[in-house]
Design a protein around this motif. Structure first.
Motif, short mmCIF file in Angstrom:
data_model
loop_
_atom_site.label_atom_id
_atom_site.label_comp_id
_atom_site.label_asym_id
_atom_site.label_seq_id
_atom_site.Cartn_x
_atom_site.Cartn_y
_atom_site.Cartn_z
N TRP A 1 0.83 -1.21 0.00
CA TRP A 1 0.00 0.00 0.00
C TRP A 1 0.87 1.26 0.00
O TRP A 1 0.56 2.24 -0.68
N MET A 2 1.94 1.24 0.77
CA MET A 2 2.85 2.40 0.79
C MET A 2 3.42 2.64 -0.60
O MET A 2 3.46 3.78 -1.09
N ASN A 3 3.87 1.57 -1.27
CA ASN A 3 4.44 1.73 -2.60
C ASN A 3 3.42 2.27 -3.59
O ASN A 3 3.76 2.99 -4.53
N GLN A 4 2.15 1.95 -3.37
CA GLN A 4 1.11 2.42 -4.28
C GLN A 4 0.73 3.88 -4.04
O GLN A 4 0.53 4.64 -4.99
N TYR A 5 0.66 4.28 -2.76
CA TYR A 5 0.14 5.63 -2.44
C TYR A 5 1.21 6.63 -1.97
O TYR A 5 0.94 7.83 -1.92
N ALA A 6 2.38 6.16 -1.61
CA ALA A 6 3.44 7.08 -1.16
C ALA A 6 4.80 6.53 -1.54
O ALA A 6 5.73 6.50 -0.74
N GLY A 7 4.89 6.08 -2.77
CA GLY A 7 6.09 5.38 -3.20
C GLY A 7 7.12 6.25 -3.88
O GLY A 7 7.20 7.46 -3.66
N GLU A 8 7.89 5.61 -4.76
CA GLU A 8 9.06 6.26 -5.36
C GLU A 8 8.71 7.48 -6.19
O GLU A 8 9.47 8.43 -6.26
N ARG A 9 7.57 7.44 -6.86
CA ARG A 9 7.23 8.56 -7.75
C ARG A 9 7.17 9.88 -7.01
O ARG A 9 7.60 10.91 -7.51
N GLU A 10 6.66 9.85 -5.79
CA GLU A 10 6.53 11.09 -5.00
C GLU A 10 7.69 11.30 -4.04
O GLU A 10 8.15 12.42 -3.86
N PHE A 11 8.18 10.21 -3.44
CA PHE A 11 9.12 10.36 -2.33
C PHE A 11 10.48 9.70 -2.57
O PHE A 11 11.34 9.78 -1.71
N GLY A 12 10.64 9.04 -3.69
CA GLY A 12 11.88 8.32 -3.90
C GLY A 12 11.86 6.96 -3.21
O GLY A 12 10.90 6.59 -2.53
N HIS A 13 12.94 6.25 -3.35
CA HIS A 13 13.03 4.88 -2.82
C HIS A 13 12.98 4.88 -1.30
O HIS A 13 13.63 5.69 -0.64
N PHE A 14 12.18 3.97 -0.72
CA PHE A 14 12.14 3.84 0.73
C PHE A 14 13.42 3.14 1.19
O PHE A 14 13.74 2.05 0.73
N PRO A 15 14.15 3.76 2.13
CA PRO A 15 15.49 3.23 2.51
C PRO A 15 15.41 2.11 3.55
O PRO A 15 16.04 2.19 4.61
N GLY A 16 14.63 1.09 3.27
CA GLY A 16 14.53 -0.02 4.21
C GLY A 16 13.60 -1.08 3.69
O GLY A 16 13.12 -1.03 2.56
N ASP A 17 13.32 -2.06 4.55
CA ASP A 17 12.45 -3.16 4.14
C ASP A 17 11.06 -2.98 4.73
O ASP A 17 10.75 -1.99 5.39
N ARG A 18 10.19 -3.98 4.53
CA ARG A 18 8.80 -3.93 4.98
C ARG A 18 8.70 -3.85 6.51
O ARG A 18 7.82 -3.18 7.04
N ASP A 19 9.63 -4.53 7.21
CA ASP A 19 9.58 -4.50 8.68
C ASP A 19 9.89 -3.10 9.22
O ASP A 19 9.28 -2.66 10.20
#
Length: 534
Positions: A59-77
């Motif tokens: 869900w995060m990747n769909q609604y607040a993912g790389e397009r808006e915020f760039g790569h998330f610097p971690g894993d799902r946990d």
């Protein structure tokens, strides 16, 4: 510690453990979490099955993912942990504390009283459309004041993409608040005009890309770009450093130009320390308007509890204000105003220090440079009671050719330019080479002015007021040689200068003799009484 503060600190700690440490990184991940939670709420999907780490991550990747915020610097946990802590955080409080704790960019956090005063001005003049530039500086005021109430339509400008996203997320439910990403140091392509604008520009930065402008200082550039966005009856409230109010050259030309296109309506000196620890120079709040000003209000503000209140205010006719060479309102508000006016109106001719003297600041000498050597160094501590104590000078070991430009000659007037007390002395005859430290300004007069005469004038109430009017610092003295050169002296004939210096020195010597006699008598009487005790 309040629950909200605990959440913020816990969120920080989780981020820092995973090398998410810069201001923008910390802000970005908080916005990512809050925006993900908002999306879940809107989709009606915030139930337990969604809150599994893998599903939540999707869900995060769909609604607040790389397009808006760039790569998330971690894993799902990691995201799951951040989400559990941060989903209900007050995003504005989080931003305020994160920006306030940042020591890298050192962004100014403006005191709430500035926003409250701006709000009062808007209500007094029935302004409704407001623009706040570089809004990240005013987050505390936005959080604590009533500025975002529905009676105002507010536009917030920020140059920073992440801060713009944060503000859009936080103010999403406020239809009267609009967010724009843009720089006030470039022309702003906005078609809307505003009733009131609030800004504290970056201080003391030269803008290289400014074309066809008489000023490249960031403060003036920002004001030039914001003024065209004002309504005909509107006002802009700007925080400016002291030097903008009195420097000559291109800044003086800018003052004259801006007062023609957007006349000054008020100038108020802000309390010392209001912007500490971000700013250590004297600051002023100035209101410019598109309409002519019949009366310019000048004053000094004090911080009473959490409000800025005028300690003293006077009005100056707009035409008289326009004739001023500078905006040194300190002089107009000074308790010695009558003496100052008498000096300014006296028929005696006056000269600026820069026209009758060479003025330079001393050499920066570090503590580790002080050692037994051939060059003596004059510092502030060596000036006592208007005289130089040459027997207390420390030394450095340096080639004379390298320090020649800092050498003090007998008869030079030396002035403290740092510290807490204004000190002046005429340098006496002494053996060896002496240089000034960086805390000293040296004034070497030409034939028309005597150093002793200049010292007497500059330590007088009027002279002290003139010096203080060029003071850039707050509680700590901070004078610039070029500013000192703007100070005016009364130009008397040489014989009259010498008569005043001789009379001053004779009376001072008589005073010192009386002090010595009184001290000797006191010691004698004390010892006599002590001897009679047994």
């Amino acid at each position: 510690m309040l629950e909200g503060d605990i959440l913020i600190e816990t969120f920080w700690n989780i981020c820092l453990l995973h090398n998410i440490s810069t201001r923008d990184q910390l802000l970005r991940e908080a916005v990512r979490v809050v925006q993900t939670n908002r999306a879940l709420q809107l989709q009606g999907a915030a139930h337990k099955s969604i809150l599994e780490p893998e599903t939540l991550f999707q869900w995060m990747n769909q609604y607040a993912g790389e397009r808006e915020f760039g790569h998330f610097p971690g894993d799902r946990d990691l995201f799951f942990r951040l989400y559990q802590v941060g989903k209900d955080m007050n995003l504005l409080d989080y931003a305020i504390q994160t920006i306030q704790q940042d020591r890298i960019t050192s962004e100014i956090v403006v005191h709430t009283s500035i926003v409250d005063r701006f709000k009062d001005m808007c209500e007094e003049h029935h302004y409704r459309t407001l623009l706040i530039a570089e809004a990240e500086k005013y987050l505390r005021g936005l959080a604590e004041s009533q500025l975002v109430k529905p009676s105002f339509t507010i536009t917030l400008i920020t140059e920073n993409y992440i801060i713009a996203k944060l503000l859009k997320t936080y103010f999403e439910s406020f239809p009267n608040v609009h967010i724009i990403q843009g720089s006030i140091y470039q022309p702003l392509p906005l078609s809307e005009k505003y009733d009131a604008i609030l800004t504290i520009p970056k201080l003391g930065i030269k803008m290289d890309e400014v074309k066809d402008a008489i000023i490249r200082d960031s403060e003036g550039v920002a004001v030039n770009h914001l003024i065209p966005l004002l309504q005909d009856t509107g006002r802009i409230s700007v925080t400016l450093p002291a030097r903008i109010l009195f420097q000559s050259g291109h800044i003086e030309q800018w003052r004259e130009q801006i007062n023609e296109s957007a006349p000054v309506h008020s100038v108020h000196m802000l309390p010392d320390g209001l912007f500490r620890p971000y700013i250590s120079v004297k600051t002023y709040q100035i209101e410019f308007g598109r309409s002519p000003s019949q009366q310019v209000i000048i004053g000094r503000l004090l911080l009473h509890k959490m409000s800025l209140e005028p300690e003293r205010e006077i009005s100056v006719h707009g035409e008289a204000f326009a004739r001023l060479e500078n905006w040194r309102i300190d002089m107009l508000l000074d308790e010695h105003q009558d003496s100052l006016r008498s000096f300014q109106e006296a028929p005696v001719p006056k000269v600026k220090l820069r026209d009758v003297a060479d003025i330079f600041r001393g050499k920066s000498v570090l503590k580790q440079d002080l050692r037994a050597g051939n060059i003596k160094v004059l510092n502030i501590s060596n000036i006592e009671d208007g005289e130089v104590r040459t027997d207390q000078l420390e030394t450095i070991n340096e080639e004379e050719r390298k320090i020649k430009r800092y050498e003090i000659l007998p008869g030079d007037l030396v002035m403290a330019c740092r510290g807490t007390v204004n000190k002046l002395a005429v340098f006496p005859e002494t053996e060896g080479t002496v240089i000034a430290s960086a805390n000293i300004i040296v004034i070497r007069f030409k034939e028309s002015i005597s150093s002793g005469y200049a010292k007497i004038f500059l330590e007088s109430p009027v002279g002290t007021t003139l010096i203080q009017s060029f003071q850039r610092g707050t509680t700590v003295l901070n004078l610039n040689p070029s500013d000192v050169g703007e100070i005016e002296l009364p130009l008397l004939p040489h014989n009259e200068q010498n008569n005043r210096v001789n009379r001053y020195n004779e009376e001072k010597e008589r005073y010192k003799q009386k002090i010595r006699e009184a001290t000797d008598r006191w010691e004698q009487v004390k010892n006599e009484i002590y001897s009679e005790l047994y």
